[in-house]
Scaffold this active site. Structure first.
Site, PDB file in Angstrom:
ATOM      1  N   GLU A  29       0.840  -1.206   0.000  1.00 36.00           N
ATOM      2  CA  GLU A  29       0.000   0.000   0.000  1.00 36.00           C
ATOM      3  C   GLU A  29       0.873   1.253   0.000  1.00 36.00           C
ATOM      4  OE1 GLU A  29      -3.510  -0.055   2.560  1.00 36.00           O
ATOM      5  OE2 GLU A  29      -2.976   1.969   3.222  1.00 36.00           O
ATOM      6  N   HIS A  89      -8.076   3.130  -3.478  1.00 35.34           N
ATOM      7  CA  HIS A  89      -8.925   3.293  -2.294  1.00 35.34           C
ATOM      8  C   HIS A  89      -9.956   4.374  -2.624  1.00 35.34           C
ATOM      9  CE1 HIS A  89      -5.992   1.528   0.878  1.00 35.34           C
ATOM     10  NE2 HIS A  89      -5.644   1.105  -0.338  1.00 35.34           N
ATOM     11  N   ARG A 119     -15.531   3.429   4.188  1.00 42.03           N
ATOM     12  CA  ARG A 119     -16.378   4.532   4.625  1.00 42.03           C
ATOM     13  C   ARG A 119     -15.541   5.805   4.712  1.00 42.03           C
ATOM     14  NH1 ARG A 119     -18.113   5.176  10.749  1.00 42.03           N
ATOM     15  NH2 ARG A 119     -16.003   6.029  10.729  1.00 42.03           N
TER      16      ARG A 119
HETATM   17  P1  FAD Z   1     -17.372   0.668   7.634  1.00 41.62           P
HETATM   18  O1  FAD Z   1     -17.059  -0.740   7.366  1.00 41.62           O
HETATM   19  O2  FAD Z   1     -18.469   1.290   6.861  1.00 41.62           O
HETATM   20  O3  FAD Z   1     -17.743   0.797   9.183  1.00 41.62           O
HETATM   21  C1  FAD Z   1     -16.979   1.456  10.160  1.00 41.62           C
HETATM   22  C2  FAD Z   1     -17.534   1.199  11.543  1.00 41.62           C
HETATM   23  O4  FAD Z   1     -18.823   1.703  11.670  1.00 41.62           O
HETATM   24  C3  FAD Z   1     -17.613  -0.275  11.887  1.00 41.62           C
HETATM   25  O5  FAD Z   1     -17.222  -0.430  13.211  1.00 41.62           O
HETATM   26  C4  FAD Z   1     -19.036  -0.611  11.764  1.00 41.62           C
HETATM   27  O6  FAD Z   1     -19.379  -1.641  12.662  1.00 41.62           O
HETATM   28  C5  FAD Z   1     -19.719   0.688  12.058  1.00 41.62           C
HETATM   29  N1  FAD Z   1     -20.900   0.804  11.201  1.00 41.62           N
HETATM   30  C6  FAD Z   1     -20.939   0.883   9.854  1.00 41.62           C
HETATM   31  N2  FAD Z   1     -22.197   0.984   9.415  1.00 41.62           N
HETATM   32  C7  FAD Z   1     -22.959   0.966  10.513  1.00 41.62           C
HETATM   33  C8  FAD Z   1     -24.336   1.067  10.725  1.00 41.62           C
HETATM   34  N3  FAD Z   1     -25.219   1.173   9.729  1.00 41.62           N
HETATM   35  N4  FAD Z   1     -24.778   1.046  12.011  1.00 41.62           N
HETATM   36  C9  FAD Z   1     -23.907   0.925  13.023  1.00 41.62           C
HETATM   37  N5  FAD Z   1     -22.587   0.838  12.884  1.00 41.62           N
HETATM   38  C10 FAD Z   1     -22.133   0.858  11.667  1.00 41.62           C
HETATM   39  N6  FAD Z   1      -9.249   5.878   5.305  1.00 41.62           N
HETATM   40  C11 FAD Z   1      -9.175   6.841   4.340  1.00 41.62           C
HETATM   41  O7  FAD Z   1      -9.677   7.960   4.543  1.00 41.62           O
HETATM   42  N7  FAD Z   1      -8.526   6.594   3.142  1.00 41.62           N
HETATM   43  C12 FAD Z   1      -7.973   5.407   2.851  1.00 41.62           C
HETATM   44  O8  FAD Z   1      -7.414   5.224   1.774  1.00 41.62           O
HETATM   45  C13 FAD Z   1      -8.049   4.366   3.842  1.00 41.62           C
HETATM   46  N8  FAD Z   1      -7.534   3.121   3.590  1.00 41.62           N
HETATM   47  C14 FAD Z   1      -7.673   2.139   4.528  1.00 41.62           C
HETATM   48  C15 FAD Z   1      -7.184   0.853   4.243  1.00 41.62           C
HETATM   49  C16 FAD Z   1      -7.290  -0.178   5.168  1.00 41.62           C
HETATM   50  C17 FAD Z   1      -6.777  -1.551   4.809  1.00 41.62           C
HETATM   51  C18 FAD Z   1      -7.894   0.079   6.446  1.00 41.62           C
HETATM   52  C19 FAD Z   1      -7.973  -1.012   7.475  1.00 41.62           C
HETATM   53  C20 FAD Z   1      -8.388   1.345   6.741  1.00 41.62           C
HETATM   54  C21 FAD Z   1      -8.304   2.389   5.790  1.00 41.62           C
HETATM   55  N9  FAD Z   1      -8.807   3.664   6.038  1.00 41.62           N
HETATM   56  C22 FAD Z   1      -8.713   4.651   5.080  1.00 41.62           C
HETATM   57  C23 FAD Z   1      -9.448   3.977   7.331  1.00 41.62           C
HETATM   58  C24 FAD Z   1     -10.980   3.823   7.297  1.00 41.62           C
HETATM   59  O9  FAD Z   1     -11.548   4.730   6.396  1.00 41.62           O
HETATM   60  C25 FAD Z   1     -11.503   4.077   8.705  1.00 41.62           C
HETATM   61  O10 FAD Z   1     -11.103   3.048   9.571  1.00 41.62           O
HETATM   62  C26 FAD Z   1     -12.981   4.357   8.822  1.00 41.62           C
HETATM   63  O11 FAD Z   1     -13.254   4.915  10.099  1.00 41.62           O
HETATM   64  C27 FAD Z   1     -13.879   3.132   8.654  1.00 41.62           C
HETATM   65  O12 FAD Z   1     -13.942   2.731   7.355  1.00 41.62           O
HETATM   66  P2  FAD Z   1     -14.604   1.304   6.981  1.00 41.62           P
HETATM   67  O13 FAD Z   1     -14.591   1.193   5.518  1.00 41.62           O
HETATM   68  O14 FAD Z   1     -13.995   0.233   7.774  1.00 41.62           O
HETATM   69  O15 FAD Z   1     -16.098   1.600   7.497  1.00 41.62           O
END
Ligand code: FAD
Length: 305
Positions: A29, A89, A119
């Protein structure tokens, strides 16, 4: 003085890294560079890591979509110039569904077939995530949108130590299941330092009926202070012994690098011993640490194996 028996036994076990066949898949990455000098560093790193034959590399998306153009440019450049499948991403933050869909369509038109669907974190200055009016609610919702646009390969994020927004581990796993059910094929974990934590998570995911691939995220430490800051935000536990190992090395970058490679290589070795064959490296745009760890795991430039 005689060493304790257990210590002696450990020291006499087979060399940790002897004869590993390199039967692993790796991905790397990167983040989009902010200056010409950083762009050159990134190009050099991609060039250095490419011979290891990563199955893909990925480029992050800045908070609030702030790197939209730069992420796009890097992903397309890496794919076209280095010939490595590249993943972009993409987050839901501060954009309408139409805007996010447009970004995804541009990727498809440019030949990019893999999206890391996220997200995203709240924009700078805000502490809690809130859905943009007209935007995607979360990663699972975004995956639904991507599936309607084209047949992308989709990776998502997973949290062995539970996402800070999640009320508990079961809810977090249910969210990961929703992302697989929506069409993701792979989850990449937040970085971890404890292999047991990954094994527990893998077991829980299996028990919850999650079928997709779960790949541990490996963060070779460049700056221990920066990792402490990040871990405070994302919830990754830093083992106490690690703080001890980095103590006094702030002004010794070369010694720090050796310590860092040793720690990350041991983590990977223990994950490998537990059956892990896929690794995702948070390179921070530097090749050497990730290269050294892959090398110790038996990976060699393609053509030399
Ligand atoms: P989601 O999977 O949508 O959910 C996040 C949290 O919210 C989870 O705990 C879930 O249980 C809770 N949740 C979701 N929907 C609901 C709902 N309807 N009701 C209740 N709870 C809910 N960030 C960036 O800005 N740019 C990047 O390029 C980036 N790359 C990343 C790459 C990796 C491999 C990882 C692990 C993280 C990365 N992040 C990045 C960070 C990420 O955006 C954050 O961790 C963010 O806060 C959560 O994103 P997610 O896609 O996991 O969210």
């Amino acid at each position: 003085m005689t060493a304790p028996v257990s210590e002696t036994a450990l020291a006499h076990e087979d060399p940790l890294f002897a004869s590993l066949p390199g039967d692993i898949d790796v991905s790397f990455e990167f983040f989009p560079p902010k200056s010409e000098a950083m762009a050159q560093t990134l190009r050099n790193s991609v060039e250095a890591l490419a011979p290891l034959g990563p199955r893909f590399v990925s480029v992050t998306y800045g908070a609030g979509g702030s790197t939209r153009e730069r992420t796009h440019a890097e992903v397309v450049r890496i794919q076209n110039e280095a010939g490595i499948p590249a993943a972009a991403h993409l987050t839901c933050v501060a954009a309408t569904r139409d805007e996010v869909d447009d970004v995804a369509r541009h990727y498809w038109e440019a030949g990019v077939r893999h999206i890391v669907a996220l997200r995203g974190d709240p924009p700078t200055g805000e502490t809690r995530y809130s859905q943009h009016p007209g935007g995607y609610a979360n990663a699972a919702d975004l995956i639904g949108g991507l599936r309607r646009i084209a047949d992308f390969e989709i990776s998502v994020a997973a949290y062995p130590e539970v996402h800070p927004d999640s009320p508990h581990a079961e809810a977090d796993l249910a969210n990961l299941k929703a992302k697989f059910d929506a069409g993701a094929t792979r989850a990449i974990t937040q970085y971890i330092f404890d292999p047991e934590c990954f094994f527990r998570f893998r077991e829980q995911a299996e028990a919850a009926g999650l079928g997709g691939e779960i790949v541990p995220g490996i963060m070779p430490v460049m700056s221990f202070a920066a990792v402490q800051r990040m871990s405070g935000l994302c919830g990754t536990a830093i083992p106490e012994w690690m703080a001890g190992l980095f103590e006094g090395l702030d002004e010794r970058p070369e010694a720090r690098q050796l310590v860092s490679a040793t720690i990350a290589a041991e983590l990977c070795r223990r994950l490998y011993a537990g059956g892990v064959r896929q690794f995702h490296f948070y390179t921070l745009n530097r090749a050497e640490l990730s290269y050294a760890i892959c090398h110790m795991l038996g990976l060699r430039p393609k053509g030399l194996q």
